[in-house]
Scaffold this motif. Structure first.
Motif, short mmCIF file in Angstrom:
data_model
loop_
_atom_site.label_atom_id
_atom_site.label_comp_id
_atom_site.label_asym_id
_atom_site.label_seq_id
_atom_site.Cartn_x
_atom_site.Cartn_y
_atom_site.Cartn_z
N SER A 5 -30.78 -8.55 39.38
CA SER A 5 -31.35 -8.52 38.03
C SER A 5 -32.66 -9.30 38.04
CB SER A 5 -30.37 -9.18 37.05
OG SER A 5 -30.81 -9.05 35.72
N GLY A 6 -33.56 -8.91 37.12
CA GLY A 6 -34.83 -9.60 37.04
C GLY A 6 -35.81 -9.18 38.11
N VAL A 7 -35.81 -7.89 38.45
CA VAL A 7 -36.71 -7.37 39.48
C VAL A 7 -37.58 -6.27 38.84
CG1 VAL A 7 -35.05 -7.85 41.30
CG2 VAL A 7 -35.09 -5.58 40.25
N ALA A 8 -38.68 -5.95 39.49
CA ALA A 8 -39.49 -4.83 39.02
C ALA A 8 -38.66 -3.56 39.08
CB ALA A 8 -40.73 -4.68 39.89
N ALA A 9 -38.69 -2.78 38.00
CA ALA A 9 -37.82 -1.61 37.90
C ALA A 9 -38.05 -0.64 39.05
CB ALA A 9 -38.03 -0.92 36.56
N THR A 10 -39.29 -0.47 39.47
CA THR A 10 -39.58 0.47 40.55
C THR A 10 -39.24 -0.09 41.93
OG1 THR A 10 -41.88 -0.26 40.44
CG2 THR A 10 -41.32 1.79 39.29
N SER A 11 -38.81 -1.35 41.98
CA SER A 11 -38.32 -1.94 43.23
C SER A 11 -36.80 -2.00 43.26
CB SER A 11 -38.87 -3.37 43.40
OG SER A 11 -40.28 -3.35 43.51
N ALA A 12 -36.17 -1.54 42.17
CA ALA A 12 -34.71 -1.63 42.05
C ALA A 12 -34.04 -0.49 42.81
CB ALA A 12 -34.31 -1.59 40.58
N SER A 19 -40.64 -3.55 28.48
CA SER A 19 -41.99 -3.00 28.40
C SER A 19 -42.89 -3.49 29.53
CB SER A 19 -42.62 -3.35 27.04
OG SER A 19 -42.65 -4.75 26.85
N ASP A 20 -42.55 -4.65 30.13
CA ASP A 20 -43.35 -5.18 31.24
C ASP A 20 -42.91 -4.60 32.59
OD1 ASP A 20 -40.93 -6.45 31.61
OD2 ASP A 20 -41.72 -8.49 31.46
N GLY A 21 -41.95 -3.65 32.56
CA GLY A 21 -41.51 -3.01 33.80
C GLY A 21 -40.46 -3.75 34.57
N MET A 22 -39.91 -4.82 34.01
CA MET A 22 -38.88 -5.58 34.69
C MET A 22 -37.49 -5.05 34.32
SD MET A 22 -40.52 -7.64 36.59
CE MET A 22 -39.27 -8.84 37.11
N LEU A 23 -36.60 -5.04 35.30
CA LEU A 23 -35.24 -4.54 35.11
C LEU A 23 -34.25 -5.69 35.10
CD1 LEU A 23 -33.58 -1.47 36.70
CD2 LEU A 23 -32.54 -3.71 37.12
N PHE A 24 -33.33 -5.66 34.13
CA PHE A 24 -32.29 -6.68 34.01
C PHE A 24 -30.93 -5.99 33.83
CE2 PHE A 24 -36.16 -8.76 32.70
CZ PHE A 24 -36.07 -10.03 33.27
N VAL A 25 -29.89 -6.58 34.38
CA VAL A 25 -28.53 -6.09 34.20
C VAL A 25 -28.00 -6.62 32.87
CG1 VAL A 25 -26.18 -6.09 35.10
CG2 VAL A 25 -28.12 -5.99 36.68
N VAL A 26 -27.50 -5.73 32.02
CA VAL A 26 -26.96 -6.15 30.73
C VAL A 26 -25.45 -6.01 30.66
CG1 VAL A 26 -29.10 -5.68 29.48
CG2 VAL A 26 -27.39 -3.88 29.69
N ALA A 27 -24.86 -5.19 31.51
CA ALA A 27 -23.40 -5.04 31.52
C ALA A 27 -22.95 -4.66 32.92
CB ALA A 27 -22.96 -3.99 30.52
#
Length: 341
Positions: free
Chosen positions: A102-109, A140-148
């Protein structure tokens, strides 16, 4: 060919359909004209980026979302989420990388079979990362986080209720949607239940199906509102507060109302063609969506068709039973009349 999802959120009333096995996304206009808006029918170089969407390739497109003239596509086979902007260009916005946290750039996930999408009112994108057994958001900043969900380690367990959602296992989520209050609804295919993540405190709870999970109905068993099959696509009806759930393993579409009743809405009988929706015969429906004109669209996946159900009729009280605990969802309104789109 094997439609997975259909969404009709644009102001023109166009319907977008993902063809899972055709590797295309199609558009149907209100007057019934169909065309291709993404994909060229092949899977070669399925990561093609920054090209015309109809020249690029998709691999097993599944969930769709639409907002502000942008179409979002979950490319399940390529483990990507793509967008098609108003200029017709396709781009990758999530997936394609090697990072699983979690907390990574979405396109690096590293995504694994992303199957469903939902957009929060603020425009934040939520992804059912199905075989990673988690739900993620892309800011909106392109960062990906796990929510569930707790990731792949939680795929074979039924997460406990009453915990922060990112500390409770989520079994193969195939559906995500938001309600009036921006609570997140999750269809847990692997645990045969629907869960709610509270916007207020981030706590996850079961709202339909067994709270302990993995107590599943089997094919052809649609008699119980308390026990459901494999929860797939979800849709929230903003007019009534009803939630519609594509139950793929029992081949029905279920409805849950705000007052805590639930039942089968479509797919309880032998009729293949248009008519009484309750008696229609579905085959592994994977997606549902509510259109602006109060039409419920059903991706009847293995019948290779999309159905439309008129939601302006009254749902017979006998079709719903109370579920416990009641989620508190609106009045018993919804419908038994359907026609093929």
């Amino acid at each position: 060919y094997q439609p997975w999802h259909a969404v009709s959120d644009d102001a023109s009333g166009n319907l977008y359909i993902s063809e899972f096995s055709g590797n295309l996304v199609r558009l149907v206009t209100p007057n019934g004209i169909i065309s291709t808006v993404a994909g060229n029918g092949t899977t070669l170089s399925s990561t093609s980026n920054n090209v015309k969407a109809t020249l690029g390739t998709l691999y097993k497109p599944a969930g769709l979302a639409f907002r502000n003239n942008t179409l979002y596509i979950a490319s399940a086979g390529a483990n990507l989420v793509r967008t098609v902007s108003a200029d017709g260009i396709i781009r990758t916005v999530a997936g394609g990388g090697s990072l699983s946290g979690s907390g990574v750039a979405a396109t690096s996930a590293l995504l694994n079979n992303p199957s469903a999408l939902a957009l929060e009112s603020t425009g934040v994108l939520y992804i059912a990362d199905t075989d990673n057994c988690r739900v993620c958001k892309v800011q909106s900043d392109g960062m990906l986080f796990v929510v569930a969900g707790t990731g792949t380690a939680g795929c074979n367990s039924a997460g406990l209720d009453g915990l922060p959602a990112n500390q409770s296992a989520v079994g193969n989520p195939y559906g995500v949607a938001f309600d009036w209050y921006t609570n997140l609804l999750i269809g847990e295919g692997g645990n045969c239940r629907m869960r709610n993540v509270s916007k207020a405190d981030g706590v996850i709870r079961t709202v339909l199906g067994s709270p302990i999970g993995r107590s599943c109905s089997t094919f052809g068993d649609s008699s119980s509102a308390l026990t459901i099959g494999s929860a797939a696509g979800l849709a929230f009806d903003w007019f009534t507060g009803n939630v519609y759930l594509a139950d793929s393993s029992t081949s029905v579409v279920r409805v849950m109302t705000q007052n805590g009743t639930a039942g089968v809405l479509v797919g309880n009988g032998p009729n293949f063609y248009a008519g009484d929706a309750f008696r229609a015969r579905l085959s592994i429906p994977m997606g549902v969506a509510v259109g602006r004109n109060r039409t419920l669209f059903i991706a009847d996946t293995f019948n290779n068709r999309v159905l439309a159900v008129n939601l302006t009729l009254a749902l017979p009280a006998a079709s719903c039973v109370a579920v416990a605990p009641a989620y508190g969802y609106v009045s018993a309104a919804s419908v038994p009349s359907g026609a093929t789109v």
